[in-house]
Design a protein around this motif. Structure first.
Motif, PDB file in Angstrom:
ATOM      1  N   GLU A 100      44.028  36.764  21.930  1.00 28.30           N
ATOM      2  CA  GLU A 100      43.717  35.516  21.245  1.00 28.30           C
ATOM      3  C   GLU A 100      44.188  34.387  22.146  1.00 28.30           C
ATOM      4  N   VAL A 101      43.239  33.521  22.485  1.00 23.49           N
ATOM      5  CA  VAL A 101      43.533  32.358  23.310  1.00 23.49           C
ATOM      6  C   VAL A 101      42.828  31.172  22.681  1.00 23.49           C
ATOM      7  N   GLU A 102      43.574  30.098  22.440  1.00 20.18           N
ATOM      8  CA  GLU A 102      43.016  28.877  21.866  1.00 20.18           C
ATOM      9  C   GLU A 102      42.220  29.149  20.597  1.00 20.18           C
ATOM     10  N   GLY A 103      42.741  30.024  19.739  1.00 17.42           N
ATOM     11  CA  GLY A 103      42.123  30.319  18.456  1.00 17.42           C
ATOM     12  C   GLY A 103      40.932  31.258  18.515  1.00 17.42           C
ATOM     13  N   ARG A 104      40.599  31.792  19.695  1.00 18.77           N
ATOM     14  CA  ARG A 104      39.455  32.704  19.832  1.00 18.77           C
ATOM     15  C   ARG A 104      39.937  34.097  20.171  1.00 18.77           C
ATOM     16  N   LYS A 105      39.385  35.094  19.447  1.00 12.30           N
ATOM     17  CA  LYS A 105      39.712  36.492  19.696  1.00 12.30           C
ATOM     18  C   LYS A 105      38.680  37.087  20.641  1.00 12.30           C
ATOM     19  N   THR A 106      39.157  37.829  21.635  1.00  5.54           N
ATOM     20  CA  THR A 106      38.262  38.443  22.607  1.00  5.54           C
ATOM     21  C   THR A 106      38.684  39.883  22.842  1.00  5.54           C
ATOM     22  N   PRO A 107      37.772  40.844  22.670  1.00  6.68           N
ATOM     23  CA  PRO A 107      38.101  42.233  23.023  1.00  6.68           C
ATOM     24  C   PRO A 107      38.135  42.358  24.547  1.00  6.68           C
ATOM     25  N   VAL A 108      39.137  43.052  25.059  1.00  8.99           N
ATOM     26  CA  VAL A 108      39.305  43.228  26.501  1.00  8.99           C
ATOM     27  C   VAL A 108      39.628  44.678  26.820  1.00  8.99           C
ATOM     28  N   THR A 109      39.463  45.011  28.079  1.00 14.97           N
ATOM     29  CA  THR A 109      39.906  46.293  28.605  1.00 14.97           C
ATOM     30  C   THR A 109      41.055  46.006  29.558  1.00 14.97           C
ATOM     31  N   ALA A 110      42.119  46.790  29.457  1.00 12.11           N
ATOM     32  CA  ALA A 110      43.304  46.590  30.287  1.00 12.11           C
ATOM     33  C   ALA A 110      43.294  47.568  31.450  1.00 12.11           C
ATOM     34  N   GLU A 111      43.642  47.065  32.634  1.00  9.18           N
ATOM     35  CA  GLU A 111      43.771  47.937  33.803  1.00  9.18           C
ATOM     36  C   GLU A 111      44.959  47.473  34.643  1.00  9.18           C
ATOM     37  N   GLN A 112      45.785  48.419  35.036  1.00  5.54           N
ATOM     38  CA  GLN A 112      46.941  48.095  35.871  1.00  5.54           C
ATOM     39  C   GLN A 112      46.487  47.990  37.321  1.00  5.54           C
ATOM     40  N   LEU A 113      46.966  46.959  38.001  1.00  3.09           N
ATOM     41  CA  LEU A 113      46.613  46.762  39.403  1.00  3.09           C
ATOM     42  C   LEU A 113      47.594  47.505  40.296  1.00  3.09           C
ATOM     43  N   HIS A 114      47.076  48.002  41.419  1.00  2.00           N
ATOM     44  CA  HIS A 114      47.884  48.728  42.392  1.00  2.00           C
ATOM     45  C   HIS A 114      47.550  48.244  43.795  1.00  2.00           C
ATOM     46  N   GLY A 115      48.411  48.559  44.741  1.00  2.00           N
ATOM     47  CA  GLY A 115      48.146  48.306  46.154  1.00  2.00           C
ATOM     48  C   GLY A 115      47.883  46.851  46.473  1.00  2.00           C
ATOM     49  N   ALA A 116      46.867  46.633  47.315  1.00  2.00           N
ATOM     50  CA  ALA A 116      46.547  45.290  47.790  1.00  2.00           C
ATOM     51  C   ALA A 116      46.125  44.368  46.651  1.00  2.00           C
ATOM     52  N   GLU A 117      45.422  44.910  45.651  1.00  2.00           N
ATOM     53  CA  GLU A 117      45.014  44.093  44.494  1.00  2.00           C
ATOM     54  C   GLU A 117      46.236  43.565  43.751  1.00  2.00           C
ATOM     55  N   ARG A 118      47.222  44.440  43.538  1.00  2.00           N
ATOM     56  CA  ARG A 118      48.441  44.018  42.861  1.00  2.00           C
ATOM     57  C   ARG A 118      49.181  42.996  43.706  1.00  2.00           C
ATOM     58  N   ALA A 119      49.299  43.252  45.000  1.00  2.00           N
ATOM     59  CA  ALA A 119      50.025  42.341  45.894  1.00  2.00           C
ATOM     60  C   ALA A 119      49.409  40.948  45.872  1.00  2.00           C
ATOM     61  N   GLN A 120      48.095  40.872  45.905  1.00  2.00           N
ATOM     62  CA  GLN A 120      47.415  39.578  45.877  1.00  2.00           C
ATOM     63  C   GLN A 120      47.658  38.869  44.541  1.00  2.00           C
ATOM     64  N   ALA A 121      47.523  39.598  43.442  1.00  2.00           N
ATOM     65  CA  ALA A 121      47.747  39.010  42.117  1.00  2.00           C
ATOM     66  C   ALA A 121      49.209  38.584  41.959  1.00  2.00           C
ATOM     67  N   TRP A 122      50.142  39.407  42.438  1.00  2.00           N
ATOM     68  CA  TRP A 122      51.562  39.089  42.332  1.00  2.00           C
ATOM     69  C   TRP A 122      51.868  37.804  43.098  1.00  2.00           C
ATOM     70  N   GLN A 123      51.289  37.634  44.266  1.00  2.00           N
ATOM     71  CA  GLN A 123      51.513  36.414  45.044  1.00  2.00           C
ATOM     72  C   GLN A 123      50.974  35.198  44.304  1.00  2.00           C
TER      73      GLN A 123
END
Length: 157
Positions: A100-123
């Protein structure tokens, strides 16, 4: 991608008890009423399905923009030894998640990031909110970075 971050051997204490529950309830209410910022970053209400109970569980968490309309969240638990309970709920039911963001509900799929993808997101996260580095310094577990990707179909009312 797998949810595979185990608990560490050192870290702070996870926020718990009556004060934490009350704070979460107040913050979730603020987010549901039209959006909120918490400690300098955006917040959303994450609703998961309990891995043991099967019951819906909601908690406010900070989020950061990800690619293609996704959102990034961190299972920091304030640098605690273990992952927050919602991390394990995501791992058990990654396709039964709602935000829920700004009063709107959205179904999502969760995925954990690893490796270079995680490093980029973490930065990206550290650039936006440098204090997250302190959470990582408190514990020897790698703080999981989770991408929440909107699912196809209509949004919930």
């Amino acid at each position: 991608m797998s949810f595979d971050t185990t608990a560490g051997t050192r870290g702070g204490r996870q926020p718990a008890g009556f004060a934490a529950r009350l704070g979460n309830k107040v913050m979730a209410g603020r987010v549901r009423k039209g959006g909120a910022r918490f400690l300098g970053f955006n917040a959303l209400v994450l609703t998961t399905i309990g891995r043991k109970t099967g019951a819906e569980r909601s908690v406010p968490v900070g989020w950061f923009p990800g690619p293609d309309g996704s959102r990034l969240i961190v299972a920091s638990a304030a640098g605690a030894t273990g992952n927050p309970a919602w991390y394990y709920n995501l791992a058990a039911h990654p396709d039964q998640v709602q935000i829920e963001v700004e009063g709107r509900k959205t179904p999502v799929t969760a995925e954990q990031l690893h490796g270079a993808e995680r490093a980029q997101a973490w930065q990206q996260i550290l650039t936006a909110v440098p204090r997250f580095a302190k959470y990582q310094q408190k514990t020897d577990r790698e703080l999981p970075v989770i991408r929440l990707v909107p699912r196809s179909g209509p949004e919930a009312p």
